[in-house]
Each structure stands twice: as C-alpha cells, then as structure tokens.
Design an enzyme around this catalytic site. Structure first.
Site, PDB file in Angstrom:
ATOM      1  N   ASN A   1       0.821  -1.273  -0.152  1.00  0.00           N
ATOM      2  CA  ASN A   1       0.064  -0.049  -0.059  1.00  0.00           C
ATOM      3  C   ASN A   1       0.817   1.346   0.007  1.00  0.00           C
ATOM      4  OD1 ASN A   1      -1.991   2.159   0.454  1.00  0.00           O
ATOM      5  ND2 ASN A   1      -2.209   1.400   2.540  1.00  0.00           N
ATOM      6  N   TRP A   2       1.128   1.955  -1.208  1.00  0.00           N
ATOM      7  CA  TRP A   2       2.014   3.054  -1.108  1.00  0.00           C
ATOM      8  C   TRP A   2       1.159   4.255  -0.681  1.00  0.00           C
ATOM      9  CZ3 TRP A   2       4.232   2.285  -6.756  1.00  0.00           C
ATOM     10  CH2 TRP A   2       4.887   1.307  -6.894  1.00  0.00           C
ATOM     11  N   LYS A   3      -0.008   4.302  -0.173  1.00  0.00           N
ATOM     12  CA  LYS A   3      -0.553   5.375   0.466  1.00  0.00           C
ATOM     13  C   LYS A   3      -0.371   6.545  -0.641  1.00  0.00           C
ATOM     14  CE  LYS A   3      -0.121   3.215   4.693  1.00  0.00           C
ATOM     15  NZ  LYS A   3      -0.128   3.121   6.273  1.00  0.00           N
TER      16      LYS A   3
ATOM     17  N   HIS B   1      -9.566   0.907   5.033  1.00  0.00           N
ATOM     18  CA  HIS B   1      -8.076   1.151   5.857  1.00  0.00           C
ATOM     19  C   HIS B   1      -8.293   2.069   6.964  1.00  0.00           C
ATOM     20  CE1 HIS B   1      -4.134   2.262   6.593  1.00  0.00           C
ATOM     21  NE2 HIS B   1      -3.675   1.367   6.010  1.00  0.00           N
TER      22      HIS B   1
ATOM     23  N   GLU C   1      -6.671   4.321   8.160  1.00  0.00           N
ATOM     24  CA  GLU C   1      -6.507   5.769   7.774  1.00  0.00           C
ATOM     25  C   GLU C   1      -7.767   6.313   7.165  1.00  0.00           C
ATOM     26  OE1 GLU C   1      -2.992   5.527   5.741  1.00  0.00           O
ATOM     27  OE2 GLU C   1      -1.825   4.915   7.471  1.00  0.00           O
TER      28      GLU C   1
ATOM     29  N   GLU D   1      -5.083  -5.286  10.586  1.00  0.00           N
ATOM     30  CA  GLU D   1      -4.292  -4.090  10.827  1.00  0.00           C
ATOM     31  C   GLU D   1      -4.165  -3.460  12.182  1.00  0.00           C
ATOM     32  OE1 GLU D   1      -2.424  -2.696   6.803  1.00  0.00           O
ATOM     33  OE2 GLU D   1      -3.865  -1.590   7.144  1.00  0.00           O
TER      34      GLU D   1
ATOM     35  N   GLY E   1       2.775   2.101  10.765  1.00  0.00           N
ATOM     36  CA  GLY E   1       3.757   3.327  10.672  1.00  0.00           C
ATOM     37  C   GLY E   1       4.716   3.264  12.247  1.00  0.00           C
TER      38      GLY E   1
ATOM     39  N   SER F   1       3.540  -2.592  10.152  1.00  0.00           N
ATOM     40  CA  SER F   1       5.052  -2.587  10.524  1.00  0.00           C
ATOM     41  C   SER F   1       5.825  -3.856  10.015  1.00  0.00           C
ATOM     42  CB  SER F   1       5.491  -2.318  11.813  1.00  0.00           C
ATOM     43  OG  SER F   1       5.061  -0.908  12.212  1.00  0.00           O
TER      44      SER F   1
ATOM     45  N   GLY G   1       4.880   1.395   4.504  1.00  0.00           N
ATOM     46  CA  GLY G   1       6.324   1.881   4.423  1.00  0.00           C
ATOM     47  C   GLY G   1       7.502   1.011   3.838  1.00  0.00           C
TER      48      GLY G   1
END
Ligand code: 13P
Length: 252
Positions: free
Chosen positions: A9-11, A96, A98, A168, A174, A214, A236
């Site tokens: 997931n490149w966000k 997600h 976020e 998640e 992160g 992570s 990440g």
C-alpha cells in the site's frame, strides 16, 4: 491451500515518475515469486500507467479506495470501482484505518464500497483492526467482529471468493511496533472463526487473511509461519523495490 497475497500500500506517496520507476524495479525482483499473489496500490493518478507498464508480469495493481456509488454521477472527488477496473486495477483496498480515522469512514460506507467493488469484479482487500486504547481496554475482538459484521453485511457465497481481509492493528501501523506473530495469529484465528459463523467453514478455510502493521523483511517469515496468516499488507517497506521484494520472497 490458500495462496498468500503480499500487497504493498503506497498510500499518498510517489509522483507518477517515481511510481513507475519503483514498479519497474520491482518487476524482475519478484518475477519468480509463484508462491504468492503480488499486488501494489499506487495513488489513483498512477494506476493506469503503472498497470500498463506491468502488463504481462505477475504484479497486479490495486486502488487504495473506491466510491460507495456504483454508477457514475455528480460525486466530486470520487472514483468508482469500475473506473479503477477500466484503468487496470484488479484489486481495491477498502476500509483502511487511515480512511476510517481521518475521513470518517464507517462500517456502513465500507460495506457499500465492498459491494460496489464486487459488483465490478474487483478483488477486495477489506481492512479491520483495533486502536491501542481499544486493545488495552480488552475490546480488540469486539471491535474487529463489529467491523467484520458491518463490512461484510449482506454478502453471499459467490462474493466471498473475491474477499480478502487484512488485520491491521492501528497501533502497529507506521510505528515500527509490529504485533508479535502470536498476537497476530490469535486475531487471525478469531477472524476466521467469525467468518465461519457468518458464512461457512468452507468459505472460512478458503479466506485469505493478511496482516498489516510494520511488516518488514526481517519479520515477514515469522508472521508467515503462523497457520492463519496468509500474507501481508505492507506500507512503508513497500515503497522501496528491494525491501518489498525481500518481503515477497520471504521463503527464499
Ligand atoms: P506500515 O507497514 O508502514 O506500518 O503500514 C501498514 C499499512 O497501513 C498498510 O496498509
């Protein structure tokens, strides 16, 4: 046997040029990874070009979200699942944390998005996970069960083949603080039990449940050694081709 899925997931990272560069660097590094499905989720504006450049490879492309709406219409800023499919996405991430936290995503909107994506033939990666506070209060399983029941509401057997879940825990995203393989396994086994009760034991046996939070080259093997962990959703560490490739190639 469930085929693992390793998804990046490149966000909201990478210009178009950077996204293409990373995708092309990744291609040869994972070309022999037949043991799993490899997926990357660039920002909307890079999906078409990245998907075109990866055509014929074993890397598939995902959207990071889609609209609750199935039909095109006056919805400024939204993108339908069929528009994602049209530009080459085969998967979409939905729910997600976020989006739940920053953009007020609810189980109800997650459920609509899941249905919209399925109706357009995409594979859905639906995310669930508790916050640190909820875990410390002993509410983790209740929270996750609520997200599962809300998000999967109204789905029937043929839809389930295209559902992938991602656990998640918000406290692990992160932060560098991964759930231990045992903590993740415990929740994954719980998720599979909830899914079996909602649907069937056959559907639960076939369900892929990814862990996210992570994930790095040095902890993927331990996570994947757990019986109910069927892959990873990587943030990440998916941004660099070499570290993501090490995660994909965790078995070699
Ligand atoms: P990190 O791997 O950066 O913790 O992000 C996880 C994540 O949110 C993937 O969707």
């Amino acid at each position: 046997m469930r085929k693992p899925v390793i998804a990046g997931n490149w966000k909201m990272y990478k210009s178009l040029g950077e996204a293409v560069e990373t995708a092309l660097a990744l291609k040869p590094l994972v070309a022999n990874a037949n043991h799993c499905e490899v997926v990357i989720a660039p920002v909307f504006t890079a999906i078409k070009t990245v998907a075109d450049r990866l055509e014929g490879s074993n890397i598939k492309v995902a959207g990071q979200d889609c609209s609750t709406e199935v039909e095109e219409g006056a919805h400024t800023g939204e993108v339908t699942a069929s528009m994602l499919k049209d530009v080459g996405a085969r998967y979409v991430i939905v729910g997600h944390s976020e989006r739940r936290q920053i953009y007020c995503e609810t189980d109800m909107s997650v459920s609509k998005k899941v249905k919209a994506a399925l109706s357009d033939g995409l594979f859905v990666i639906m995310c669930v996970g508790e916050s640190l506070e909820q875990r410390e209060q002993g509410k983790a399983e209740n929270v996750v069960a609520g997200q599962l029941n809300g998000g999967l509401n109204g789905l029937t057997a043929p839809d389930l083949d295209r559902i992938i879940l991602a656990y998640e825990p918000v406290w692990a995203i992160g932060t560098g603080r991964t759930a231990t393989p045992e903590q993740a396994q415990e929740m994954h086994a719980f998720i599979r039990r909830v899914f079996a009760e909602r649907h069937s034991s056959g559907a639960a046996d076939a369900l892929r449940i990814l862990y996210g939070g992570s994930v790095k080259p040095d902890n993927i093997a331990g996570l994947m050694s757990q019986p109910d962990i069927d892959g990873a959703l990587v943030g990440g560490a998916s941004l660099k081709a070499d570290s993501f490739a090490q995660i994909v190639n965790y078995r070699s």
